[in-house]
Design a protein around this motif. Structure first.
Motif, PDB file in Angstrom:
ATOM      1  N   SER A 164       0.829  -1.209   0.000  1.00  0.00           N
ATOM      2  CA  SER A 164       0.000   0.000   0.000  1.00  0.00           C
ATOM      3  C   SER A 164       0.863   1.258   0.000  1.00  0.00           C
ATOM      4  CB  SER A 164      -0.922   0.003   1.220  1.00  0.00           C
ATOM      5  OG  SER A 164      -0.164   0.159   2.421  1.00  0.00           O
ATOM      6  N   ARG A 165       0.240   2.366  -0.290  1.00  0.00           N
ATOM      7  CA  ARG A 165       0.934   3.659  -0.319  1.00  0.00           C
ATOM      8  C   ARG A 165       0.149   4.669   0.518  1.00  0.00           C
ATOM      9  NH1 ARG A 165       4.273   0.891  -1.474  1.00  0.00           N
ATOM     10  NH2 ARG A 165       5.517   0.661  -3.380  1.00  0.00           N
ATOM     11  N   PRO A 166       0.793   5.737   0.968  1.00  0.00           N
ATOM     12  CA  PRO A 166       0.059   6.778   1.695  1.00  0.00           C
ATOM     13  C   PRO A 166      -1.070   7.337   0.843  1.00  0.00           C
ATOM     14  CG  PRO A 166       2.427   7.102   1.889  1.00  0.00           C
ATOM     15  CD  PRO A 166       2.231   6.025   0.871  1.00  0.00           C
ATOM     16  N   ALA A 167      -2.149   7.774   1.482  1.00  0.00           N
ATOM     17  CA  ALA A 167      -3.285   8.334   0.750  1.00  0.00           C
ATOM     18  C   ALA A 167      -2.851   9.515  -0.111  1.00  0.00           C
ATOM     19  CB  ALA A 167      -4.371   8.752   1.733  1.00  0.00           C
ATOM     20  N   ASP A 168      -1.938  10.312   0.421  1.00  0.00           N
ATOM     21  CA  ASP A 168      -1.394  11.462  -0.326  1.00  0.00           C
ATOM     22  C   ASP A 168       0.122  11.478  -0.129  1.00  0.00           C
ATOM     23  OD1 ASP A 168      -0.709  13.805  -1.544  1.00  0.00           O
ATOM     24  OD2 ASP A 168      -1.947  15.107  -0.278  1.00  0.00           O
ATOM     25  N   ILE A 176       3.147  10.085   7.405  1.00  0.00           N
ATOM     26  CA  ILE A 176       3.335   9.712   8.807  1.00  0.00           C
ATOM     27  C   ILE A 176       2.228   8.757   9.247  1.00  0.00           C
ATOM     28  CG2 ILE A 176       3.240  10.586  11.180  1.00  0.00           C
ATOM     29  CD1 ILE A 176       4.654  13.143  10.062  1.00  0.00           C
ATOM     30  N   GLU A 177       0.996   9.064   8.879  1.00  0.00           N
ATOM     31  CA  GLU A 177      -0.136   8.219   9.263  1.00  0.00           C
ATOM     32  C   GLU A 177       0.020   6.820   8.691  1.00  0.00           C
ATOM     33  OE1 GLU A 177      -3.239   7.748  11.663  1.00  0.00           O
ATOM     34  OE2 GLU A 177      -2.243   9.682  11.345  1.00  0.00           O
ATOM     35  N   HIS A 178       0.443   6.750   7.445  1.00  0.00           N
ATOM     36  CA  HIS A 178       0.641   5.453   6.792  1.00  0.00           C
ATOM     37  C   HIS A 178       1.745   4.655   7.482  1.00  0.00           C
ATOM     38  CE1 HIS A 178       2.380   2.785   3.641  1.00  0.00           C
ATOM     39  NE2 HIS A 178       1.114   2.553   3.370  1.00  0.00           N
ATOM     40  N   ALA A 179       2.862   5.317   7.810  1.00  0.00           N
ATOM     41  CA  ALA A 179       3.993   4.643   8.457  1.00  0.00           C
ATOM     42  C   ALA A 179       3.617   4.151   9.854  1.00  0.00           C
ATOM     43  CB  ALA A 179       5.190   5.585   8.527  1.00  0.00           C
ATOM     44  N   VAL A 180       2.869   4.953  10.587  1.00  0.00           N
ATOM     45  CA  VAL A 180       2.437   4.546  11.928  1.00  0.00           C
ATOM     46  C   VAL A 180       1.582   3.284  11.839  1.00  0.00           C
ATOM     47  CG1 VAL A 180       0.940   5.159  13.878  1.00  0.00           C
ATOM     48  CG2 VAL A 180       2.586   6.822  13.000  1.00  0.00           C
ATOM     49  N   GLY A 181       0.672   3.242  10.862  1.00  0.00           N
ATOM     50  CA  GLY A 181      -0.180   2.073  10.694  1.00  0.00           C
ATOM     51  C   GLY A 181       0.619   0.819  10.376  1.00  0.00           C
ATOM     52  N   ARG A 201       8.131   9.138  17.220  1.00  0.00           N
ATOM     53  CA  ARG A 201       9.327   8.624  16.548  1.00  0.00           C
ATOM     54  C   ARG A 201       9.177   8.675  15.032  1.00  0.00           C
ATOM     55  NH1 ARG A 201      10.935   3.495  14.910  1.00  0.00           N
ATOM     56  NH2 ARG A 201       9.276   2.409  16.032  1.00  0.00           N
ATOM     57  N   VAL A 202       8.014   8.274  14.530  1.00  0.00           N
ATOM     58  CA  VAL A 202       7.783   8.286  13.090  1.00  0.00           C
ATOM     59  C   VAL A 202       7.799   9.712  12.552  1.00  0.00           C
ATOM     60  CG1 VAL A 202       6.087   7.821  11.283  1.00  0.00           C
ATOM     61  CG2 VAL A 202       6.515   6.109  13.052  1.00  0.00           C
TER      62      VAL A 202
END
Length: 309
Positions: A164-168, A176-181, A201-202
């Motif tokens: 998957s990729r970040p939404a934007d 950051i949200e994608h990496a945290v998930g 940290r992220v």
């Protein structure tokens, strides 16, 4: 952040502790930066009497980037690899190991304890121990692999998340949200990292450097590395393998395979541990590394710190 020149590149690095103490080189995983090592992990090593050296791999953090190589297609590389077609990554594990060796040489370190984490960090540490045995005082591979293709891979959920990729992708908050998930999915089920700590940290890491093309080029180096199991029996450095029983990215069989191929290797499987270094396990992992590096880990021994009273 200080930098040095090694292997023809600019490498960002950091040191902690007494330079006269036993040197210990930390080698992180794919896309990770020297700042991604938990602070209490680094501080704990210093308190145990080590001179701790961290660095950013090429294509990550503040080290040299290979943007001229472009952003590769991992799918195409995997197809070529599966079909046996010739393909060549911008650089390989040998090059990344040469970078790590260059860091030691630039700092005047003749021999160091090597601690490699995850697939990339573990393979680099193994490569150093294989090609430059005189530079390795000991080897510790944490949640890593031998690269043998018959080994089990990530869970379906992790495979989907990795693809998957970040939404934007142009928005750092979305990144950051994608990496945290993703990191939450990879984390230790029995020892979850507090959300605020993980997010902090992220955020620090992404704002320090966000280079998705670099992570893909590092992944190509991993794909090209292939099966390293035939090289592992040549390792002469005392070897410790630490792996999580609940690792959803590199199942325990991956760590077991390293230990099975390195003569005299010590294997520690930690129940409830995933693919991370959770704060609740830092003290335990530090004790294992310390006992191993000092030659005090006897067969089937348990560090005194963890003997239940």
């Amino acid at each position: 952040m200080p930098t040095l020149h090694a292997n023809g590149l600019r490498i960002a690095f950091d040191t902690a502790g007494d330079p006269k103490a036993a040197p210990l080189l930390l080698i992180h995983g794919l896309g990770m930066q020297l700042t991604d090592w938990p602070g209490d992990f680094v501080e704990g090593l210093v308190e145990l009497g080590f001179y701790v050296i961290r660095f950013d791999h090429r294509d990550s953090g503040l080290s040299s980037k290979f943007e001229q190589a472009g952003t590769p297609s991992l799918a195409l590389a995997q197809v070529k690899r599966a079909l046996g077609w010739p393909w060549r990554p911008p650089y390989g594990i040998d090059d990344l190991a040469a970078d790590a060796l260059g860091v030691l040489s630039a700092l005047g370190v003749a021999r160091a304890h090597l601690v490699g984490v995850s697939a990339l960090g573990g393979l680099i540490a193994q490569q150093l121990a294989v090609r430059h045995p005189q530079r390795a005082r000991s080897l510790t591979a944490i949640m890593s692999t031998s690269g043998r293709r018959a080994l089990p891979g990530p869970t379906p959920q992790v495979r989907k998340a990795l693809a998957s990729r970040p939404a934007d992708p142009a928005n750092l908050d979305s990144v950051i949200e994608h990496a945290v998930g993703l990191l939450r999915l990879l984390g230790s089920p029995s020892y979850p990292t507090p959300d605020a700590q993980l997010r902090k940290r992220v955020t620090r890491s992404v704002r320090r450097c966000y280079c998705p093309g670099g992570s893909r080029r590092q992944m190509l180096a991993l794909l090209a590395a292939g099966d390293r199991s035939a090289l592992l029996p040549t390792i002469t450095a005392p070897t410790l393998v630490i792996h999580g029983a609940a690792d959803p990215l590199l199942p325990p069989a991956c760590g077991q395979d390293i230990a099975a191929h390195v003569g005299g290797a010590r294997l520690e499987i930690i129940e409830g541990m995933g693919h991370d270094l959770p704060p609740q396990l830092v003290e335990r992992i530090l004790a294992l590394i310390d006992s191993h590096a000092r030659g005090k880990m006897l067969p089937n021994s348990t560090p005194r710190l963890f003997v239940k009273q």
